[in-house]
Structures are given as structure tokens and as C-alpha cells.
Design an enzyme around this catalytic site. Structure first.
Site, PDB file in Angstrom:
ATOM      1  N   ASP A 225      -4.945 110.568 -39.996  1.00  0.00           N
ATOM      2  CA  ASP A 225      -6.093 111.369 -40.004  1.00  0.00           C
ATOM      3  C   ASP A 225      -5.618 112.562 -39.158  1.00  0.00           C
ATOM      4  O   ASP A 225      -5.084 112.398 -37.892  1.00  0.00           O
ATOM      5  CB  ASP A 225      -7.233 110.858 -39.875  1.00  0.00           C
ATOM      6  CG  ASP A 225      -7.833 109.946 -41.045  1.00  0.00           C
ATOM      7  OD1 ASP A 225      -7.417 110.074 -42.149  1.00  0.00           O
ATOM      8  OD2 ASP A 225      -8.708 109.251 -40.929  1.00  0.00           O
TER       9      ASP A 225
ATOM     10  N   ASP B 199     -10.459 102.915 -46.795  1.00  0.00           N
ATOM     11  CA  ASP B 199      -9.615 102.084 -45.940  1.00  0.00           C
ATOM     12  C   ASP B 199      -9.734 100.593 -46.217  1.00  0.00           C
ATOM     13  O   ASP B 199      -8.783  99.863 -46.341  1.00  0.00           O
ATOM     14  CB  ASP B 199     -10.438 102.258 -44.467  1.00  0.00           C
ATOM     15  CG  ASP B 199      -9.846 103.236 -43.651  1.00  0.00           C
ATOM     16  OD1 ASP B 199      -8.640 103.497 -43.890  1.00  0.00           O
ATOM     17  OD2 ASP B 199     -10.597 104.154 -43.058  1.00  0.00           O
TER      18      ASP B 199
ATOM     19  N   ARG C  27      -5.166 110.415 -50.395  1.00  0.00           N
ATOM     20  CA  ARG C  27      -4.249 109.999 -49.283  1.00  0.00           C
ATOM     21  C   ARG C  27      -3.105 108.793 -49.864  1.00  0.00           C
ATOM     22  O   ARG C  27      -2.155 108.312 -49.259  1.00  0.00           O
ATOM     23  CB  ARG C  27      -5.001 109.738 -48.063  1.00  0.00           C
ATOM     24  CG  ARG C  27      -5.736 108.497 -47.846  1.00  0.00           C
ATOM     25  CD  ARG C  27      -6.617 108.265 -46.803  1.00  0.00           C
ATOM     26  NE  ARG C  27      -5.837 108.274 -45.690  1.00  0.00           N
ATOM     27  CZ  ARG C  27      -6.394 108.581 -44.597  1.00  0.00           C
ATOM     28  NH1 ARG C  27      -7.692 108.468 -44.573  1.00  0.00           N
ATOM     29  NH2 ARG C  27      -5.626 108.351 -43.542  1.00  0.00           N
TER      30      ARG C  27
END
Length: 671
Positions: free
Chosen positions: A493, A582, A477
Site C-alpha cells: 500500500d 485482505d 490489486r
């Protein structure tokens, strides 16, 4: 008689006037700066305030009584065009090969090798290398022999961080020399690289932060700190003598610190003699936020080819103590604060670790190769610095998220939605419709990281929708896909649930803070004394330091930085779990900006979003309970970059008891 007296008086006045002219002319020669001499090095800063520093000598004009140092055994005719072949660098990329040590290696050599191996420039093949690096920081008497592919030193860099290491055993020839605090006479401008003089215990990565406090100057802080002969600092107050660096002064200079590095100077200005061994004090002053005042220096300032030292340091003539002291006392507080802040930026960006010193050296050489595509001066001398502004992304500051304010511009009013589908299930149809309804949405990209093929049909939207095949990795991503056409990215997401109003408001907030992460869901990090390490939690608390990229806005440049600047070990760690990805993205943005993320309101009707899904439909990803991920990242960065915050931005009239018709984002308050 009276006429004779009158004539005598006029003769006396005329003689006094002539004597005055004869005595003043030499002083005027010192006070009025002359132009720099041809061929003199131009690396030293010019004066900061002409009205305050009128009596300082020009950088290119050494003092008349300064000792003339012998010229080093380097090829004086060597320059960048004559002694370096950039053709291989342009065809095969900028790759660096480090010669292995022939004998015992020092701690410094281990640090150099570790810093280069972690950079994207390193190669293990000499034939692929554009630059060959030879370190002379071996123990004394154990220098390496001439390498077999020496070729007269062409396309070679001889590195010497510590002057106390082994001496030369062969002429450098056409090789560039990166040496700590080289003398002005031996330095070849535009070809050699001047390094800082580092202490032996300098950290490999990370490094200690600068020590500038909130107030500058702080009440009670001494005006001057004087570098002592035994490695310490003497502190002098505002009533310092006119010749504080003159050994013949009888005034008390205050207590002297006898242990080098035991205590950094707590003063506004640090007076540093021009002798080469005093170059280590220069680095100490930068870290302490003490403005270096260099007195007739005989050595080259580190990285002066790209760093504008007029914004952080002062060069003065040691023969003019009265003018120097008066100029320092009369300097405006705003200028003092600007100089001290710049010392902290330069220390943290280029000097706080061996890794940053080596990276800066390689970036300077790469800038020479790129030529017109090199970093402009603004990138070198403004946060976050050239090491975090990759020229492979752009050479214009207006394309980076850090320079909108300096350029007086604002991000464009469109964003690209990147929806990561990392688990089995139905496509996020409702999420696509909500995002496509935003007036700022330019395109929707669906990143399909799933074993199953994507569905043949997708919902009709007012904006283009593109499906990209992923590689079932959490870091997919954050890859810089060429299909992304806008600066702003809305990372989502498939399980995320947002309304159009939430998307619109978050994007408007991001436009005011384009260098930060702006998101809806937050975590916080903390130090666990029982475990002796860092931990992070998803519990609702006032403080937060991490914004989940499952629903967050950020600039597309962070995809390039994530892919091409981070070490491979950290990116591999992020592939292990979405939670690590993240945290790593938040580490990266915080390290670049030194700022926390920004939280925007998230509808309570759905509660908190579910946990991120692991790639390939393997179920929920591990929750942030084990500290291994965050601790390994902190070790990779060399410090903890995350910054805690309590700031949440809400729309105007949000939750106010007024008519709903007066509110722009009405659906944010619906239950």
C-alpha cells in the site's frame, strides 16, 4: 521282489507328480495375472505391491462366477470424437446451461443448480452454451421430458447423482451420462463420467473434513472394518479370521453398527463388497481415512479417468481371502500412511461436497476439450488438485506455486513490486526508493486507483517503473495484470513503510515457501461465543492467521485464482472494503494450501502501520470489528479455511549479542 517294489515306488511318485501338476495348473492360472482383455474398462487400479498382491485378479478380468449384468440402453458406439462437437466450446469458451425443472424440484436438484451457478462456467443462454446439462435427480415418477434442444443428446450431459431418483423416460442417445456408481458393462470409458454415490444429506459446499488422525496406524486401531449388510461396519482386530467377508465363518466379527453413517469406521483397512449398493461405503471409508479394499467390484470407480486410485485404494479378488488378509497384514507402515493420506486429499478435494463433485465432472469434460492443454496427472493427484490449478493460467506444473518441491525446482530470484495507491496524497516516493534498492527487485508497478490523475514525473529508479490505471476497487490489486513479469509479487500500500533489508529478507523467506503468504503485519481470527460467529482482531497476540497484503509476498498465480475462480459474490464483498480484500486473499491461499501464512520481522521504530485507506480518499477503511465480512466469506467457502500459527522466521544471528559485521541484515535491528 525288491526290483518290483522299487518300480512300484517310482510309479507312485510319478503318478503323484502328475496329479500335482493337474491340480496346481488351475491355481497358477488364478495366481499369475493375465493381461487385460481388449475392450475391457481400464479404470480400476493396478496392484500396489507386486510382492504382496501376486494373487489378485487383473482389473479387466471379472471373476468367472460373477453374475453377468445386462448392458445398459446406451449407444455403445458413442465416443468422444463421434458424439461430441467441441468446436463451440473452443470458440465461445466452456459454458454450461442447466435446463430448468419442469415440475417439482428435489433438494439434490437445488444443490446442483446452486453449485453450477456459483461456478465460472454457468450461462443463462442456451445459445451460448457449449454443454447442456439435464438433471434426473427429480422425485421418483417426475422426470423431465425431452428438452426442445435435445438434438439427439449431442453436447448434452445427463446427470444422475442418486440411483434411487426417477428412471429413464427416453434413450440418452449421444448424450454423456454422469451417473453414480455405474456398472462396468453399461459404462462407456472416455465418454461417460462415473460419479460417487452421495448420501442424501451431502452438503452443497465445504463439507466435513477427513478424519485421519496424526498417527497411522494408531495404537489400538483395528486392522479391518467390514461393511455389514444393514449399512453399518463390523470391526475385526489383527487376529481376524481368514474369511472375514464370508458369511459361513463362525467367528465373532464384533459389534455391528446398524445405522448407516452413525459412526465412520475406525480401522486401517475397510473391506467393501463389490455390489453396487455398497458404493456408498467407499465414500465413507475415504472420509474416515480407512483404506478401501474393494472385493471383486462390479461398478466403476468415481472419476477414474483422472484419479489414480492405486495411490488410495486396493482392488482384491473375493475368492482369495487368505492372500488378501496376508497382504494387508504385511503392508509396510510407510505405504499404509501414504495410502491413508491420499484418501484424505481425494475426499477433501473432490468428494466432500456436491459443489466439488459437479466441478470435478465439468473439469473432466473441459480437459477432454482442451486435449493437450489439459491438466497432467500430477495436478489431479497431488495437492491442491485440479480444481485449484486453472489450465487458463498454465498447463505446466512448474508454473504453479504448489509443485516446486515435486519438480525439484526453485522460484526465480526476482520479484515485482505492486504498490496500490487507493487514497489521495503524495506518491510513495520513499517506499519506491526503498523497494527499488533491493537486489531482487525486477520492476515496480504503481496501481493508481484514485480520482486525481497520477503525477507526471516519478523518482529515478534502477528498475523500470510503470503506472497502471485502476478502477477504484479494493480487488484491483489482485487482478492478473499482464505487465507483471515475475512469479513473485510484493504487494504494498502507498502508506506502507519498509526498509530494503526487510524486503530482501522477506523475499528470501518466500523463495523457500512459494505457496504461502509471507508478510509483516498479522491479524488473528477467533470464534466469538457471545455473537455466535467468527471475528478477527489486529491486537498483538502470539497466534496469527491473516497476513495483511499491504506488505506481503505471494505468487502471481493467486491473482488468477482470485479473479477467475472465486464466486462473483465474494469478490464483490471484497470491493466493499480493503480489510475484506485482505481477509479474502488469506482465505483463498489457506483453502488451497491448508497452511498458515508466515510472519517475518518488522521494524519497531515505526510501530504498526496505519489502517488501509479506502478507495478514492474516503478516509481510513473500517477496522476489523464487525464480523460480517469474515462470516460471509466462511459461508461462501462452506467452512473456515484459515489456519493459525505462531511461527515467525528471523535472520541468522538476529538479536544475538555478536558483532554487527557478522550479520547480513543489519538494518533490521536498528532502532
Amino acid at each position: 521282489m525288491q526290483s518290483w517294489r522299487r518300480k512300484s515306488l517310482w510309479l507312485a511318485l510319478l503318478a503323484s507328480w502328475l496329479l500335482g501338476l493337474l491340480g496346481v495348473f488351475p491355481l497358477l492360472r488364478l495366481a499369475v495375472p493375465t493381461g487385460p482383455r481388449a475392450g475391457a474398462p481400464q479404470g480400476w487400479p493396478r496392484w500396489l505391491d507386486a510382492e504382496l498382491l501376486q494373487s489378485f485378479f487383473q482389473p479387466g478380468e471379472p471373476p468367472e462366477d460373477a453374475p453377468q449384468l445386462p448392458r445398459g440402453p446406451r449407444g455403445g458406439s458413442c465416443d468422444w470424437g463421434a458424439c461430441f462437437d467441441p468446436s463451440k466450446c473452443r470458440s465461445g469458451g466452456f459454458k454450461v446451461f442447466v435446463y430448468p425443472a419442469a415440475g417439482p424440484t428435489s433438494e439434490t436438484q437445488h444443490k446442483i443448480l446452486a453449485s453450477i451457478e456459483g461456478s465460472p462456467y454457468h450461462t443463462v443462454s442456451p445459445s451460448e452454451a457449449c454443454l447442456h446439462l439435464l438433471s434426473l435427480d427429480a422425485p421418483a415418477g417426475e422426470c423431465s421430458l425431452v428438452p426442445p434442444t435435445w438434438n439427439g443428446g449431442r453436447n448434452h450431459l445427463v446427470l444422475r447423482l442418486h440411483p434411487a431418483s426417477c428412471s429413464w423416460t427416453f434413450p440418452p442417445g449421444q448424450a454423456m451420462v454422469a451417473e453414480a456408481s455405474p456398472t462396468v458393462d453399461a459404462f462407456r470409458p472416455g465418454f461417460d463420467v462415473a460419479l460417487p454415490l452421495l448420501p442424501e444429506a451431502h452438503p452443497v459446499r465445504g463439507g466435513a473434513p477427513g478424519q485421519l488422525r496424526r498417527h497411522s496406524p494408531h495404537p489400538g486401531v483395528a486392522l479391518l472394518a467390514l461393511a455389514g449388510e444393514r449399512g453399518g461396519w463390523r470391526v475385526a482386530g489383527p487376529a481376524a479370521p481368514a474369511c472375514p467377508w464370508d458369511g459361513h465363518c463362525e467367528q465373532d466379527h464384533g459389534p455391528e453398527q446398524t445405522h448407516p453413517g452413525a459412526a465412520l469406521p475406525n480401522a486401517t483397512f475397510c473391506l467393501i463388497p463389490g455390489r453396487r449398493p455398497d458404493a456408498l461405503r467407499f465414500l465413507q471409508a475415504l472420509q474416515a481415512g480407512c483404506i478401501p479394499v474393494l472385493l471383486s467390484p462390479r461398478w466403476e470407480l468415481p472419476f477414474a479417468e483422472v484419479i489414480d486410485w492405486t495411490k488410495a485404494a486396493i482392488v482384491a479378488d473375493e475368492r482369495l481371502p487368505l492372500q488378501v488378509l496376508a497382504a494387508l497384514q504385511e503392508m509396510p507402515p510407510t505405504r499404509v500412511l501414504a495410502l491413508r493420506q491420499q484418501t484424505q486429499f481425494l475426499w477433501d478435494t473432490y468428494f466432500s461436497s456436491v459443489e466439488k463433485v459437479i466441478r470435478t465432472t465439468l473439469e473432466i469434460i473441459q480437459d477432454r476439450i482442451l486435449g493437450a492443454s489439459a491438466h497432467p496427472s500430477l495436478m489431479w493427484n497431488s495437492p491442491p488438485g485440479a480444481l485449484l490449478a486453472l489450465p487458463t493460467f498454465s498447463t505446466s506444473p512448474s508454473d504453479f506455486p504448489f509443485y516446486y518441491l515435486q519438480q525439484g525446482s526453485r522460484p526465480a530470484g526476482r520479484f515485482s513490486a505492486l504498490i496500490w495507491v487507493g487514497a489521495t496524497g503524495q506518491p510513495p516516493l520513499k517506499l519506491i526508493q526503498a523497494v527499488a534498492g533491493s537486489q531482487h527487485c525486477a520492476q515496480i508497478l504503481v496501481l493508481w486507483s484514485n480520482d486525481k490523475p497520477p503525477p507526471p514525473s516519478w523518482p529515478e529508479t534502477a528498475v523500470p517503473l510503470t503506472v497502471i490505471e485502476g478502477h477504484r476497487k479494493a480487488s484491483d490489486r489482485f487482478f492478473p495484470y499482464s505487465a507483471i513479469s515475475t512469479d513473485a509479487i510484493l504487494s504494498l500500500d502507498a502508506h506502507s513503510s519498509l526498509s530494503t533489508s526487510e524486503v530482501d529478507f522477506a523475499f528470501v523467506v518466500w523463495q523457500s515457501f512459494p505457496e504461502r503468504l509471507v508478510g509483516f503485519l498479522t491479524w488473528s481470527h477467533f470464534w466469538d461465543e457471545a455473537q455466535g460467529g467468527w471475528c478477527y482482531t489486529a491486537e498483538r497476540v502470539n497466534d496469527f492467521s491473516v497476513v495483511l497484503t499491504s506488505a506481503a509476498f505471494y505468487h502471481r498465480y493467486y491473482h488468477t485464482l482470485f479473479t477467475h475462480a472465486l464466486p462473483k459474490a465474494l469478490r464483490s464483498l471484497a470491493d466493499a472494503a480493503p480489510t475484506c480484500a485482505d481477509v479474502l486473499m488469506n482465505f483463498l491461499v489457506a483453502a488451497a494450501t491448508k497452511l498458515p501464512p508466515i510472519k517475518v520481522p518488522y521494524g519497531k521504530r515505526r510501530g504498526e502501520a496505519g489502517p488501509p485507506q479506502a478507495p478514492g480518499g474516503l478516509g481510513p477503511a473500517p477496522q476489523p470489528t464487525a464480523p460480517d465480512c469474515i462470516n460471509q466469506m466462511a459461508a461462501g467457502f462452506g467452512h473456515m479455511p484459515l489456519v493459525s500459527s505462531r511461527l515467525r522466521l528471523d535472520p541468522v544471528l538476529f538479536k544475538d549479542p555478536v558483532s554487527v559485521l557478522r550479520k547480513k541484515y543489519r538494518s533490521l535491528e536498528k532502532p
